[in-house]
Enzyme design. Structure first.
Site, short mmCIF file in Angstrom:
data_model
loop_
_atom_site.label_atom_id
_atom_site.label_comp_id
_atom_site.label_asym_id
_atom_site.label_seq_id
_atom_site.Cartn_x
_atom_site.Cartn_y
_atom_site.Cartn_z
N ALA A 1 -10.02 -0.62 -7.27
CA ALA A 1 -8.99 -1.28 -6.29
C ALA A 1 -9.23 -0.82 -4.84
O ALA A 1 -10.21 -1.66 -4.39
CB ALA A 1 -7.72 -0.84 -6.71
N ARG A 2 -8.73 0.22 -4.58
CA ARG A 2 -9.02 0.80 -3.09
C ARG A 2 -9.14 2.23 -2.97
O ARG A 2 -8.23 2.86 -3.92
CB ARG A 2 -8.00 0.41 -1.90
CG ARG A 2 -8.39 -1.07 -1.53
CD ARG A 2 -9.48 -1.44 -0.83
NE ARG A 2 -9.72 -2.82 -0.06
CZ ARG A 2 -10.20 -3.68 -1.04
NH1 ARG A 2 -10.65 -3.59 -2.33
NH2 ARG A 2 -10.33 -5.11 -0.62
N ARG B 1 5.38 -2.54 -10.09
CA ARG B 1 6.53 -2.77 -9.36
C ARG B 1 7.86 -3.23 -10.27
O ARG B 1 8.94 -2.68 -10.23
CB ARG B 1 6.36 -3.30 -8.14
CG ARG B 1 6.10 -2.61 -6.96
CD ARG B 1 6.03 -3.58 -5.65
NE ARG B 1 5.03 -4.64 -6.04
CZ ARG B 1 4.70 -5.47 -5.45
NH1 ARG B 1 4.86 -5.50 -3.98
NH2 ARG B 1 3.71 -6.57 -5.64
N THR B 2 7.39 -4.31 -10.75
CA THR B 2 8.29 -4.87 -11.83
C THR B 2 7.75 -5.04 -13.13
O THR B 2 6.51 -5.37 -13.29
CB THR B 2 8.70 -6.48 -11.18
OG1 THR B 2 7.49 -7.00 -10.95
CG2 THR B 2 9.54 -6.28 -9.84
N HIS C 1 -18.92 -0.21 -4.26
CA HIS C 1 -17.94 -1.30 -4.05
C HIS C 1 -18.42 -2.61 -4.28
O HIS C 1 -18.58 -3.58 -3.84
CB HIS C 1 -17.28 -1.26 -2.53
CG HIS C 1 -16.23 -2.14 -2.41
ND1 HIS C 1 -15.22 -1.82 -1.61
CD2 HIS C 1 -15.73 -3.20 -2.96
CE1 HIS C 1 -14.29 -2.73 -1.47
NE2 HIS C 1 -14.39 -3.46 -2.37
N GLY D 1 -17.35 -4.67 -7.20
CA GLY D 1 -16.65 -5.34 -8.29
C GLY D 1 -16.46 -6.78 -7.96
O GLY D 1 -16.59 -7.23 -9.15
N GLU E 1 -15.27 4.58 3.07
CA GLU E 1 -16.53 3.69 2.71
C GLU E 1 -17.54 3.58 4.05
O GLU E 1 -16.75 3.11 4.94
CB GLU E 1 -16.33 2.57 1.96
CG GLU E 1 -15.43 2.60 0.55
CD GLU E 1 -15.36 1.37 -0.02
OE1 GLU E 1 -15.90 0.22 0.28
OE2 GLU E 1 -14.65 1.62 -1.14
N GLY F 1 -1.13 -7.05 -11.78
CA GLY F 1 -1.67 -8.42 -11.22
C GLY F 1 -2.65 -9.23 -12.04
O GLY F 1 -2.71 -8.58 -13.10
N ARG F 2 -3.12 -10.11 -11.35
CA ARG F 2 -4.21 -10.83 -12.15
C ARG F 2 -5.19 -9.81 -12.56
O ARG F 2 -5.72 -10.07 -13.55
CB ARG F 2 -4.85 -11.81 -11.12
CG ARG F 2 -4.08 -12.83 -10.60
CD ARG F 2 -5.00 -13.75 -9.73
NE ARG F 2 -4.44 -14.72 -9.09
CZ ARG F 2 -3.57 -14.67 -7.88
NH1 ARG F 2 -3.60 -13.67 -7.26
NH2 ARG F 2 -3.28 -15.77 -7.62
N ILE F 3 -5.74 -8.81 -11.68
CA ILE F 3 -6.95 -7.94 -12.25
C ILE F 3 -6.38 -7.02 -13.42
O ILE F 3 -6.95 -6.93 -14.31
CB ILE F 3 -7.72 -7.38 -11.12
CG1 ILE F 3 -8.18 -8.45 -10.08
CG2 ILE F 3 -8.63 -6.44 -11.72
CD1 ILE F 3 -8.47 -7.59 -8.75
C1 8YV Z 1 -14.63 -7.85 -1.72
C2 8YV Z 1 -12.59 -6.69 -2.53
O1 8YV Z 1 -16.07 -7.78 -1.92
O2 8YV Z 1 -11.85 -8.97 -2.54
C3 8YV Z 1 -11.36 -7.86 -2.22
O3 8YV Z 1 -10.54 -7.22 -1.92
O4 8YV Z 1 -12.27 -5.48 -2.75
C4 8YV Z 1 -13.97 -7.08 -2.77
O5 8YV Z 1 -14.12 -7.76 -3.93
C5 8YV Z 1 -14.28 -7.45 -0.31
O6 8YV Z 1 -12.88 -7.32 -0.27
C6 8YV Z 1 -14.76 -8.56 0.82
O7 8YV Z 1 -14.16 -8.41 1.78
#
Ligand code: 8YV
Length: 325
Positions: free
Chosen positions: A241-242, A180-181, A289, A291, A271, A158-160
């Site tokens: 990401a997560r 996915r695609t 966290h 990013g 977290e 995706g974008r990132i």
């Molecule tokens: C945010 C993030 O800091 O945007 C997201 O999905 O993971 C982080 O960059 C966080 O989610 C803010 O709610």
């Protein structure tokens, strides 16, 4: 008189955003910034027209069921919406918006920072220097690995993911991806990226892997123990990401025995709890966290929240609508 929606914000946001919110809406801020308990979240849902949560709020079906008749919008501060039960929101007729785009470049920068920090052992060096244990330059001290010419496998284009790919090309890495695609040929061509429909096949061939997909039911523990074992022993994995996309316990034990060479993690399964094994390892870089933690991104995220709420209140389609689809 213009309708001023009652907006409840669950965490402290940048001052500029809070000030503008106070001008535009009947806003309840959370200046002490203490995370809200479940019952506080429910009370907020019952009271507000709009809730502005963040990743630290678990907006599950129970919380959504507490919504009052006025609550029509959850305007998330953040791109990821995995902490919101979208099915429950849809069934309750609640719209959901997010804040994509404005944090893309910063998250990609942080991904590159980790991608450099792990193989070049930056934090090991920092630690040695600060502890006073550095006895001076030697030809073999803290040798790492270069990233130039290595293969980077991006999961989620995706974008990132694409922003990471552009940076990786500038570092002369070979870009591979699983998505996915498949991307349109011109985008693939511009990024000089090789597509792998089969994630396992890609994993077994990469020197570095970067996780850049959203957390969904499909990507939850996408990198389970079996998948992680497909990696080559010299491979390094980066996750901005997560945490839940990787089986953290499996990753920690594979790192511990040297079956995976290293990891750079900005996100974790539970977290702010961190698997204690990870804390013991030298071959991992762990970040809290961060990013999107730039003033620019967080302000941009806040502006998107403002615009989404205002558009929704004015009866227009909010620009970053996640729900209804
Ligand atoms: C945010 C993030 O800091 O945007 C997201 O999905 O993971 C982080 O960059 C966080 O989610 C803010 O709610």
């Amino acid at each position: 008189m213009r309708h001023r929606p009652k907006v409840i914000v669950t965490r402290k946001l940048p001052d500029l955003i809070e000030t503008r919110m106070a001008e535009l809406f009947d806003v309840r801020l959370n200046l002490p910034d203490a995370p809200m308990s479940k019952s506080e979240l429910k009370a907020a849902m019952a009271d507000a027209d709009v809730l502005v949560p963040t990743v630290t709020d678990d907006i599950d079906a129970d919380v959504i069921a507490a919504a009052g008749t006025k609550l029509k919008l959850i305007a998330n501060f953040g791109a990821g919406v995995n902490h919101i039960d979208l099915k429950a929101a849809r069934e309750a007729g609640i719209a959901v918006t997010n804040t994509p785009g404005v944090l893309t470049e910063d998250t990609a920068d942080l991904t590159m920072a980790l991608l450099l920090s792990v193989p070049r052992r930056l934090f090991e060096g920092e630690k040695i220097l600060r502890s006073g244990d550095w006895t001076g330059w030697t030809p073999t001290f803290l040798m790492g690995h270069r990233i130039q010419g290595k293969r980077l496998g991006i999961i989620g284009m995706g974008r990132i993911g694409r922003a990471v790919a552009r940076r990786a090309r500038a570092f002369n890495m070979a870009v591979h991806y699983h998505n996915r695609t498949q991307l349109p040929a011109e985008v693939e061509g511009e990024l000089e990226a090789t597509y792998w429909a089969d994630l396992d096949e890609m994993l077994s061939r990469m020197d570095f892997v970067s996780v850049n997909c959203p957390l969904t039911a499909e990507t939850h523990r996408l990198l389970d123990r079996d998948r992680l074992k497909k990696l080559q022993p010299h491979a390094v994995i980066i996750n901005t990401a997560r945490g839940e996309i990787i089986d953290e316990e499996a990753l920690a034990s594979l790192l511990e025995v040297g079956r995976i060479a290293g990891a750079g993690l900005d996100v974790f399964e539970a977290e702010p709890e961190i698997n204690p094994k990870l804390l013991e390892l030298d071959n991992v870089v762990l970040l809290p966290h961060m990013g999107s933690a730039t003033i620019e991104a967080r302000t941009g995220m806040g502006e998107k929240v403002l615009i989404n709420i205002q558009a929704f209140t004015d009866g227009h389609r909010p620009p970053d609508r996640v729900l209804p689809v």
